[in-house]
Design a protein around this motif. Structure first.
Motif, PDB file in Angstrom:
ATOM      1  N   LYS A 175       0.834  -1.213   0.000  1.00 17.93           N
ATOM      2  CA  LYS A 175       0.000   0.000   0.000  1.00 17.93           C
ATOM      3  C   LYS A 175       0.866   1.259   0.000  1.00 17.93           C
ATOM      4  CE  LYS A 175      -4.183  -1.863   0.888  1.00 17.93           C
ATOM      5  NZ  LYS A 175      -5.514  -1.456   0.672  1.00 17.93           N
ATOM      6  N   ILE A 176       2.019   1.184   0.653  1.00 17.72           N
ATOM      7  CA  ILE A 176       2.926   2.332   0.714  1.00 17.72           C
ATOM      8  C   ILE A 176       3.589   2.569  -0.635  1.00 17.72           C
ATOM      9  CG2 ILE A 176       5.116   3.154   1.688  1.00 17.72           C
ATOM     10  CD1 ILE A 176       4.270   1.853   4.335  1.00 17.72           C
ATOM     11  N   GLY A 177       3.940   1.510  -1.335  1.00 18.98           N
ATOM     12  CA  GLY A 177       4.676   1.595  -2.591  1.00 18.98           C
ATOM     13  C   GLY A 177       4.207   2.686  -3.540  1.00 18.98           C
ATOM     14  N   PRO A 178       2.927   2.701  -3.928  1.00 20.01           N
ATOM     15  CA  PRO A 178       2.470   3.730  -4.872  1.00 20.01           C
ATOM     16  C   PRO A 178       2.463   5.152  -4.284  1.00 20.01           C
ATOM     17  CG  PRO A 178       0.891   1.913  -4.738  1.00 20.01           C
ATOM     18  CD  PRO A 178       1.918   1.693  -3.679  1.00 20.01           C
ATOM     19  N   ILE A 235       5.184   7.001   9.067  1.00 21.26           N
ATOM     20  CA  ILE A 235       4.057   6.093   9.233  1.00 21.26           C
ATOM     21  C   ILE A 235       3.482   6.383  10.609  1.00 21.26           C
ATOM     22  CG2 ILE A 235       3.327   3.700   9.473  1.00 21.26           C
ATOM     23  CD1 ILE A 235       5.662   2.967   7.624  1.00 21.26           C
ATOM     24  N   GLN A 236       2.182   6.614  10.653  1.00 20.34           N
ATOM     25  CA  GLN A 236       1.513   6.843  11.935  1.00 20.34           C
ATOM     26  C   GLN A 236       0.661   5.622  12.253  1.00 20.34           C
ATOM     27  OE1 GLN A 236      -1.828   9.742  12.441  1.00 20.34           O
ATOM     28  NE2 GLN A 236      -0.373  10.712  13.833  1.00 20.34           N
ATOM     29  N   GLU A 256      -8.624  -2.095  17.298  1.00 20.79           N
ATOM     30  CA  GLU A 256      -7.798  -2.312  16.112  1.00 20.79           C
ATOM     31  C   GLU A 256      -6.725  -1.233  16.048  1.00 20.79           C
ATOM     32  OE1 GLU A 256     -10.808  -2.179  13.092  1.00 20.79           O
ATOM     33  OE2 GLU A 256     -10.667  -0.009  12.896  1.00 20.79           O
ATOM     34  N   TYR A 257      -5.746  -1.475  15.200  1.00 22.07           N
ATOM     35  CA  TYR A 257      -4.671  -0.514  14.957  1.00 22.07           C
ATOM     36  C   TYR A 257      -4.794  -0.037  13.521  1.00 22.07           C
ATOM     37  CZ  TYR A 257      -2.844  -2.939  19.053  1.00 22.07           C
ATOM     38  OH  TYR A 257      -2.702  -3.504  20.291  1.00 22.07           O
ATOM     39  N   THR A 258      -4.754   1.285  13.329  1.00 19.86           N
ATOM     40  CA  THR A 258      -4.881   1.859  11.997  1.00 19.86           C
ATOM     41  C   THR A 258      -3.553   2.494  11.601  1.00 19.86           C
ATOM     42  OG1 THR A 258      -7.212   2.310  12.440  1.00 19.86           O
ATOM     43  CG2 THR A 258      -6.224   3.426  10.553  1.00 19.86           C
ATOM     44  N   PHE A 259      -3.133   2.213  10.374  1.00 18.92           N
ATOM     45  CA  PHE A 259      -1.882   2.741   9.825  1.00 18.92           C
ATOM     46  C   PHE A 259      -2.189   3.849   8.824  1.00 18.92           C
ATOM     47  CE2 PHE A 259      -0.477  -1.090  11.630  1.00 18.92           C
ATOM     48  CZ  PHE A 259       0.901  -1.127  11.658  1.00 18.92           C
ATOM     49  N   PHE A 260      -1.416   4.934   8.923  1.00 23.05           N
ATOM     50  CA  PHE A 260      -1.509   6.041   7.982  1.00 23.05           C
ATOM     51  C   PHE A 260      -0.121   6.286   7.405  1.00 23.05           C
ATOM     52  CE2 PHE A 260      -4.878   6.691  11.019  1.00 23.05           C
ATOM     53  CZ  PHE A 260      -5.957   7.067  10.232  1.00 23.05           C
ATOM     54  N   MET A 306       1.267  18.518   4.630  1.00 21.50           N
ATOM     55  CA  MET A 306       1.305  17.092   4.912  1.00 21.50           C
ATOM     56  C   MET A 306       0.147  16.400   4.205  1.00 21.50           C
ATOM     57  SD  MET A 306       2.906  14.680   6.674  1.00 21.50           S
ATOM     58  CE  MET A 306       3.777  15.438   8.020  1.00 21.50           C
ATOM     59  N   LEU A 307       0.448  15.312   3.508  1.00 21.47           N
ATOM     60  CA  LEU A 307      -0.556  14.486   2.847  1.00 21.47           C
ATOM     61  C   LEU A 307      -0.664  13.192   3.641  1.00 21.47           C
ATOM     62  CD1 LEU A 307       0.802  14.988  -0.771  1.00 21.47           C
ATOM     63  CD2 LEU A 307      -1.094  16.218   0.304  1.00 21.47           C
ATOM     64  N   ILE A 308      -1.869  12.876   4.104  1.00 24.88           N
ATOM     65  CA  ILE A 308      -2.073  11.719   4.966  1.00 24.88           C
ATOM     66  C   ILE A 308      -3.028  10.755   4.285  1.00 24.88           C
ATOM     67  CG2 ILE A 308      -2.863  10.932   7.221  1.00 24.88           C
ATOM     68  CD1 ILE A 308      -2.220  13.774   8.253  1.00 24.88           C
ATOM     69  N   SER A 309      -2.601   9.496   4.169  1.00 27.24           N
ATOM     70  CA  SER A 309      -3.423   8.470   3.531  1.00 27.24           C
ATOM     71  C   SER A 309      -3.591   7.286   4.476  1.00 27.24           C
ATOM     72  CB  SER A 309      -2.756   7.966   2.256  1.00 27.24           C
ATOM     73  OG  SER A 309      -2.522   9.016   1.361  1.00 27.24           O
ATOM     74  N   PRO A 310      -4.838   6.911   4.783  1.00 26.24           N
ATOM     75  CA  PRO A 310      -5.019   5.673   5.552  1.00 26.24           C
ATOM     76  C   PRO A 310      -4.639   4.492   4.666  1.00 26.24           C
ATOM     77  CG  PRO A 310      -7.139   6.552   4.866  1.00 26.24           C
ATOM     78  CD  PRO A 310      -6.095   7.535   4.418  1.00 26.24           C
TER      79      PRO A 310
END
Length: 110
Positions: free
Chosen positions: A14-17, A29-30, A39-43, A53-57
Motif C-alpha cells: 500500500k505504501i509503494g504507490p 508512518i503513523q 484495532e490498529y490503523t496505519f496512515f 502534509m498528505l495523509i493516507s489511511p
C-alpha cells in the motif's frame, strides 16, 4: 494469530504507490491505537518540500494485541524504515522489552 509477514507485505504494498522518493520530501508512518474498535490503523504521511502534509489511511490490523503489532512492525522494517509516530499508546509497553510505546500525548490527543 495472523501472519505478521503477510500483513507487513500488505502494508508495504500500500505504501509503494504513495512513496515518491523525491528530494526534500518527508515520510512517516503513523500508527493509531483505536481502543474503541479494538484495532490498529496505519496512515502513510508524506510532506513535500515546502508543501502541506498528505495523509493516507493504508491499513487496519484487526488482531488487537501488542505482540502481533510489534511483529508486524518488525517485518515492515524489512521494507521501509520510515519514522513511526504513535497515537493512543500512552501507558502501553512493548512486550519484547517493556519500553513505553508512546511517552507523551501529542497535541492532537490533549
Amino acid at each position: 494469530m495472523t501472519d505478521s509477514k503477510y500483513e507487513a507485505k500488505l502494508i508495504a504494498n500500500k505504501i509503494g504507490p504513495l512513496f515518491k522518493n523525491l528530494r526534500g520530501d518527508r515520510y512517516q508512518i503513523q500508527i493509531v491505537n483505536d481502543n474503541q474498535a479494538k484495532e490498529y490503523t496505519f496512515f502513510f504521511m508524506r510532506q513535500p518540500k515546502n508543501g502541506s502534509m498528505l495523509i493516507s489511511p493504508i491499513y487496519q490490523i484487526k488482531e488487537y494485541n501488542l505482540e502481533n503489532l510489534e511483529a508486524v512492525l518488525d517485518e515492515l522494517n524489512h521494507y521501509y524504515q520510515f519514522t513511526k509516530l504513535y497515537r493512543g499508546f500512552v501507558g502501553e509497553l512493548w512486550p519484547s522489552n517493556g519500553n513505553p510505546i508512546q511517552k507523551n500525548k501529542t497535541s492532537e490527543e490533549l
